[in-house]
Design an enzyme around this catalytic site. Sequence first.
Site: not given
Ligand SMILES: NC(=O)c1ccc[n+]([C@@H]2O[C@H](COP(=O)([O-])OP(=O)(O)OC[C@H]3O[C@@H](n4cnc5c(N)ncnc54)[C@H](O)[C@@H]3O)[C@@H](O)[C@H]2O)c1
Ligand SMILES: CCCCC/C=C\C=C\[C@H](O)C/C=C\C/C=C\CCCC(=O)O
Length: 262
Positions: A13, A34, A149, A151-153
């Site tokens: 996804q 996944d 979240y 802390a994990s990142k």
């Molecule tokens: N979307 C954002 O704004 C954003 C920003 C920065 C970082 N990220 C990071 O990018 C990564 C992907 O995020 P996304 O936005 O595509 O999320 P999403 O929720 O759209 O997709 C996540 C995928 O991971 C799978 N998944 C979840 N838990 C799992 C597990 N325990 N084991 C195996 N698969 C699992 C889900 O089934 C899904 O296919 C994440 O680590 C997220 O923290 C996302």
């Molecule tokens: C602020 C937390 C929002 C939570 C929304 C849910 C999940 C999203 C997770 C993403 O990893 C969040 C990414 C970035 C948040 C931090 C900064 C904002 C962006 C600043 C910029 O684009 O310059």
Amino acid sequence: MKGKVALVTGGAQDIGKAIVRGLMEKGASVALIDIAVEKGEEYKNVLDKEFGSDKSLFIKCDVSKEDQLKDAFQKTVERFGKLHVVINNAGINNEKNWEKTIDVNLTGMIRGTYLGLKYMRTQNGGEGGLIVNMSSLAGIMPAAHQPVYTASKFGIIGFTRAIAAASDVGQYGVRINTICPGFVNTQLLQTIDNEENMGEYFQYRDNIKAMMDRYGILEPTSVVKGVIELFENENLNGAVMKITVSAGIHYEEYGPQYQPKM
Ligand SMILES: NC(=O)c1ccc[n+]([C@@H]2O[C@H](COP(=O)([O-])OP(=O)(O)OC[C@H]3O[C@@H](n4cnc5c(N)ncnc54)[C@H](O)[C@@H]3O)[C@@H](O)[C@H]2O)c1
Ligand SMILES: CCCCC/C=C\C=C\[C@H](O)C/C=C\C/C=C\CCCC(=O)O
């Protein structure tokens, strides 16, 4: 990327799905890992038609379960014979069941890195390669309503920078990086409208939406470009890549790092 083998967690996804396609378009064979079986199998069927059925593999796996993750790496290497690229991308946003967030985002990523090294380190007979651990801008700037979240990142960045230094010193032949995107247009963003994910921070969802309006939202293809840059540039071990709407791909700068003498 031709002839290379990659493993992508959360590959069914959004960001992971886009990375799988990006790597396959460059010629890699890819195992997509996944927990979502239906989505994973559906995507594998699409990929089979486009790239041939021998080019990808879907493995059902919960990255927070040690046995399942070990098994997924083993099956990938059994099927494709080797491993060159690992993208530890699977992640969740759950402040209510916060222990699960740590299990998936941090523990799963640490295990995925060690398993990648097991198969890729030159000392173990591997051919070297690249590991990318998906962090977030929330791993650099604390997100007030996402403390666990965040802390994990932050943990992903600290672990990855340390293990990248270990790889330099120990000459593992493996480069290890983090990518920190800002908001990306995926289903993860929908979690802010869900009390089951946000717990006590649910009341702040409008503040978060205002941040999205202010900073803008990336598309998953921007993250794919970041992965390809890290694969193609061999001089970036340990670098922390940031991706934002306003500045595109750029890197976080840190002060001097403790470096044991070799
Ligand atoms: N979307 C954002 O704004 C954003 C920003 C920065 C970082 N990220 C990071 O990018 C990564 C992907 O995020 P996304 O936005 O595509 O999320 P999403 O929720 O759209 O997709 C996540 C995928 O991971 C799978 N998944 C979840 N838990 C799992 C597990 N325990 N084991 C195996 N698969 C699992 C889900 O089934 C899904 O296919 C994440 O680590 C997220 O923290 C996302
Ligand atoms: C602020 C937390 C929002 C939570 C929304 C849910 C999940 C999203 C997770 C993403 O990893 C969040 C990414 C970035 C948040 C931090 C900064 C904002 C962006 C600043 C910029 O684009 O310059």
